[in-house]
Design a protein around this motif. Sequence first.
Motif, PDB file in Angstrom:
ATOM      1  N   ALA A   1       0.844  -1.206   0.000  1.00 29.24           N
ATOM      2  CA  ALA A   1       0.000   0.000   0.000  1.00 29.24           C
ATOM      3  C   ALA A   1       0.878   1.255   0.000  1.00 29.24           C
ATOM      4  O   ALA A   1       0.623   2.207  -0.756  1.00 29.24           O
ATOM      5  CB  ALA A   1      -0.924  -0.007   1.211  1.00 29.24           C
ATOM      6  N   ILE A   2       1.920   1.264   0.807  1.00 31.87           N
ATOM      7  CA  ILE A   2       2.788   2.453   0.850  1.00 31.87           C
ATOM      8  C   ILE A   2       3.507   2.616  -0.492  1.00 31.87           C
ATOM      9  O   ILE A   2       3.639   3.724  -1.013  1.00 31.87           O
ATOM     10  CB  ILE A   2       3.793   2.378   2.031  1.00 31.87           C
ATOM     11  CG1 ILE A   2       3.033   2.378   3.361  1.00 31.87           C
ATOM     12  CG2 ILE A   2       4.777   3.549   1.984  1.00 31.87           C
ATOM     13  CD1 ILE A   2       3.912   2.163   4.592  1.00 31.87           C
ATOM     14  N   ALA A   3       3.937   1.494  -1.063  1.00 31.65           N
ATOM     15  CA  ALA A   3       4.629   1.567  -2.361  1.00 31.65           C
ATOM     16  C   ALA A   3       3.706   2.149  -3.430  1.00 31.65           C
ATOM     17  O   ALA A   3       4.125   3.014  -4.213  1.00 31.65           O
ATOM     18  CB  ALA A   3       5.103   0.176  -2.777  1.00 31.65           C
ATOM     19  N   ARG A   4       2.459   1.702  -3.445  1.00 29.13           N
ATOM     20  CA  ARG A   4       1.528   2.220  -4.463  1.00 29.13           C
ATOM     21  C   ARG A   4       1.319   3.717  -4.293  1.00 29.13           C
ATOM     22  O   ARG A   4       1.351   4.469  -5.262  1.00 29.13           O
ATOM     23  CB  ARG A   4       0.175   1.508  -4.352  1.00 29.13           C
ATOM     24  CG  ARG A   4       0.164   0.103  -4.918  1.00 29.13           C
ATOM     25  CD  ARG A   4      -1.290  -0.390  -5.011  1.00 29.13           C
ATOM     26  NE  ARG A   4      -1.390  -1.835  -4.876  1.00 29.13           N
ATOM     27  CZ  ARG A   4      -1.161  -2.709  -5.861  1.00 29.13           C
ATOM     28  NH1 ARG A   4      -0.818  -2.276  -7.042  1.00 29.13           N
ATOM     29  NH2 ARG A   4      -1.273  -4.002  -5.648  1.00 29.13           N
ATOM     30  N   SER A   5       1.117   4.148  -3.058  1.00 34.00           N
ATOM     31  CA  SER A   5       0.856   5.578  -2.890  1.00 34.00           C
ATOM     32  C   SER A   5       2.128   6.387  -3.161  1.00 34.00           C
ATOM     33  O   SER A   5       2.068   7.471  -3.735  1.00 34.00           O
ATOM     34  CB  SER A   5       0.228   5.878  -1.530  1.00 34.00           C
ATOM     35  OG  SER A   5       1.215   6.063  -0.563  1.00 34.00           O
ATOM     36  N   ALA A   6       3.283   5.854  -2.785  1.00 34.11           N
ATOM     37  CA  ALA A   6       4.540   6.575  -3.057  1.00 34.11           C
ATOM     38  C   ALA A   6       4.723   6.732  -4.565  1.00 34.11           C
ATOM     39  O   ALA A   6       5.101   7.797  -5.062  1.00 34.11           O
ATOM     40  CB  ALA A   6       5.719   5.820  -2.454  1.00 34.11           C
ATOM     41  N   LYS A   7       4.416   5.680  -5.290  1.00 33.04           N
ATOM     42  CA  LYS A   7       4.564   5.724  -6.752  1.00 33.04           C
ATOM     43  C   LYS A   7       3.606   6.764  -7.347  1.00 33.04           C
ATOM     44  O   LYS A   7       4.004   7.581  -8.187  1.00 33.04           O
ATOM     45  CB  LYS A   7       4.284   4.333  -7.321  1.00 33.04           C
ATOM     46  CG  LYS A   7       4.031   4.335  -8.792  1.00 33.04           C
ATOM     47  CD  LYS A   7       4.950   3.444  -9.509  1.00 33.04           C
ATOM     48  CE  LYS A   7       4.766   3.670 -11.011  1.00 33.04           C
ATOM     49  NZ  LYS A   7       5.605   2.877 -11.809  1.00 33.04           N
ATOM     50  N   ASP A   8       2.346   6.743  -6.887  1.00 37.65           N
ATOM     51  CA  ASP A   8       1.358   7.725  -7.379  1.00 37.65           C
ATOM     52  C   ASP A   8       1.808   9.150  -7.126  1.00 37.65           C
ATOM     53  O   ASP A   8       1.488  10.059  -7.868  1.00 37.65           O
ATOM     54  CB  ASP A   8       0.029   7.564  -6.605  1.00 37.65           C
ATOM     55  CG  ASP A   8      -0.769   6.416  -7.133  1.00 37.65           C
ATOM     56  OD1 ASP A   8      -0.356   5.843  -8.159  1.00 37.65           O
ATOM     57  OD2 ASP A   8      -1.802   6.078  -6.500  1.00 37.65           O
ATOM     58  N   THR A   9       2.524   9.338  -6.025  1.00 34.24           N
ATOM     59  CA  THR A   9       2.944  10.679  -5.634  1.00 34.24           C
ATOM     60  C   THR A   9       4.221  11.106  -6.354  1.00 34.24           C
ATOM     61  O   THR A   9       4.644  12.246  -6.236  1.00 34.24           O
ATOM     62  CB  THR A   9       3.136  10.703  -4.094  1.00 34.24           C
ATOM     63  OG1 THR A   9       1.963  10.149  -3.505  1.00 34.24           O
ATOM     64  CG2 THR A   9       3.322  12.084  -3.554  1.00 34.24           C
ATOM     65  N   GLY A  10       4.859  10.194  -7.067  1.00 35.09           N
ATOM     66  CA  GLY A  10       6.035  10.587  -7.844  1.00 35.09           C
ATOM     67  C   GLY A  10       7.359  10.085  -7.309  1.00 35.09           C
ATOM     68  O   GLY A  10       8.411  10.447  -7.840  1.00 35.09           O
ATOM     69  N   ALA A  11       7.321   9.255  -6.254  1.00 32.91           N
ATOM     70  CA  ALA A  11       8.590   8.669  -5.791  1.00 32.91           C
ATOM     71  C   ALA A  11       9.104   7.742  -6.894  1.00 32.91           C
ATOM     72  O   ALA A  11       8.319   7.125  -7.614  1.00 32.91           O
ATOM     73  CB  ALA A  11       8.378   7.892  -4.502  1.00 32.91           C
ATOM     74  N   GLN A  12      10.415   7.652  -7.002  1.00 34.76           N
ATOM     75  CA  GLN A  12      11.004   6.785  -8.034  1.00 34.76           C
ATOM     76  C   GLN A  12      11.639   5.531  -7.456  1.00 34.76           C
ATOM     77  O   GLN A  12      12.169   4.713  -8.204  1.00 34.76           O
ATOM     78  CB  GLN A  12      12.067   7.554  -8.811  1.00 34.76           C
ATOM     79  CG  GLN A  12      11.504   8.540  -9.816  1.00 34.76           C
ATOM     80  CD  GLN A  12      12.636   9.046 -10.674  1.00 34.76           C
ATOM     81  OE1 GLN A  12      13.486   9.792 -10.185  1.00 34.76           O
ATOM     82  NE2 GLN A  12      12.688   8.625 -11.915  1.00 34.76           N
ATOM     83  N   ALA A  13      11.637   5.429  -6.121  1.00 32.15           N
ATOM     84  CA  ALA A  13      12.181   4.225  -5.493  1.00 32.15           C
ATOM     85  C   ALA A  13      11.467   4.007  -4.168  1.00 32.15           C
ATOM     86  O   ALA A  13      10.924   4.950  -3.570  1.00 32.15           O
ATOM     87  CB  ALA A  13      13.689   4.367  -5.270  1.00 32.15           C
ATOM     88  N   LEU A  14      11.487   2.747  -3.731  1.00 31.30           N
ATOM     89  CA  LEU A  14      10.840   2.364  -2.474  1.00 31.30           C
ATOM     90  C   LEU A  14      11.916   2.033  -1.450  1.00 31.30           C
ATOM     91  O   LEU A  14      12.815   1.239  -1.736  1.00 31.30           O
ATOM     92  CB  LEU A  14       9.976   1.122  -2.720  1.00 31.30           C
ATOM     93  CG  LEU A  14       9.315   0.496  -1.484  1.00 31.30           C
ATOM     94  CD1 LEU A  14       8.262   1.426  -0.887  1.00 31.30           C
ATOM     95  CD2 LEU A  14       8.684  -0.857  -1.849  1.00 31.30           C
ATOM     96  N   ARG A  15      11.827   2.639  -0.262  1.00 33.80           N
ATOM     97  CA  ARG A  15      12.737   2.249   0.815  1.00 33.80           C
ATOM     98  C   ARG A  15      11.976   1.365   1.808  1.00 33.80           C
ATOM     99  O   ARG A  15      10.745   1.418   1.892  1.00 33.80           O
ATOM    100  CB  ARG A  15      13.349   3.446   1.536  1.00 33.80           C
ATOM    101  CG  ARG A  15      12.408   4.330   2.333  1.00 33.80           C
ATOM    102  CD  ARG A  15      13.075   4.884   3.610  1.00 33.80           C
ATOM    103  NE  ARG A  15      13.267   3.833   4.591  1.00 33.80           N
ATOM    104  CZ  ARG A  15      14.288   3.772   5.443  1.00 33.80           C
ATOM    105  NH1 ARG A  15      15.201   4.704   5.455  1.00 33.80           N
ATOM    106  NH2 ARG A  15      14.379   2.769   6.300  1.00 33.80           N
ATOM    107  N   GLY A  16      12.693   0.565   2.563  1.00 34.98           N
ATOM    108  CA  GLY A  16      12.070  -0.261   3.591  1.00 34.98           C
ATOM    109  C   GLY A  16      13.118  -1.210   4.138  1.00 34.98           C
ATOM    110  O   GLY A  16      13.784  -1.902   3.375  1.00 34.98           O
ATOM    111  N   GLY A  17      13.262  -1.229   5.456  1.00 31.69           N
ATOM    112  CA  GLY A  17      14.274  -2.088   6.069  1.00 31.69           C
ATOM    113  C   GLY A  17      13.711  -3.467   6.366  1.00 31.69           C
ATOM    114  O   GLY A  17      12.577  -3.610   6.831  1.00 31.69           O
TER     115      GLY A  17
END
Length: 338
Positions: free
Chosen positions: A113-129
């Motif tokens: 869910a966070i990845a989808r919204s980040a992508k919609d908002t224009g992020a170009q990469a996903l972070r997550g530990g």
Amino acid sequence: MVVIMKPGFSKEQLDHAIQEMERCGVNVMISRGAETTILGAEGNAQSIDVEKMQSLPGVERVMRVSEPYKKANRKYHPDDTVVEIAPGVKVGGKRLLVAAGPCSVESEEQITAIARSAKDTGAQALRGGAFKPRTSPYAFQGMGYTGLDLLEKARMATGLPVVTEIMNTDDVDYFAEHVDVIQVGARNMQNFDLLKRLGRLTKPILLKRGLSSTIEEWLMSAEYILAGGNPNVILCERGIRTFETFTRNTLDLSAVLAVKRQSHLPVMVDPSHASGQAWMVERMALAAITAGADGLIIEVHNDPIHALCDGQQSITPEQFRTLMEKAARVAECVGREV
Ligand code: PEP
Ligand code: MN
């Protein structure tokens, strides 16, 4: 020492200059930039006669390099390095790279869910530990390999390349196969065995600045990776320890300028760990853009209050949207884009 060749030098002149340097017992690195070709001496260059080198045909200028970092040094490589983390996704060029996502992967629903919204908002990469360096052994340590699987699922769902932290040298091959950018966290910036292993890959490495590391120590850690043969190093300023306790760390924005002057490597800023407080993240991110950062890595969580790690510094997807709108305007003012 660096030897700068004249524009239009001949192959014979280049070979001659290289032979002259090798004769003095150094290895020669050749850096071919858009405008200049530079020969860098690797090893002890003391025995090279500067005057003599300078008088060789085709040689424009000879400089001694006093800094201990060589491959990371802009004197060896005047052009900015651009690192491609996935096809068409780059850091170090005009467009800033924004990586967003939670401190830790917590579940498939959460990360996707966070990845989808980040992508919609224009992020170009996903972070997550997935492997988390926690001060307390009783705190959530991350989901480990399961977390890496979930990051891959989120990548599959969104196409976003993933950035995640490695802690153990034994995991290098696994990370090389499963993640797009391997993050070396602040606590491992001087884990030299790990840096040496990462130097044998070509996978991009996000090298965070150590908690109390000087700029020179940070660049020397980058040098370990470069010296091993991996040119794809991205630096990340994430705040340093100072006497101040109001903020989690002190964001050292002057380090961004210093490093961009001393080195050709791209520099990202992490305003989340730098401040430790969600309400500061947007302003710190905008300040980082004006300071010349090549990218941002930001903690975004759909439910910060219940986050298993770093909720107090995580912004919501809505706050991230506002940040990105402002970032686009600020970036334009400094000749960049997001
Ligand atoms: C992180 O990015 O989640 C992290 C632990 O960062 P740092 O190494 O900068 O503390
Ligand atoms: Mn975190």
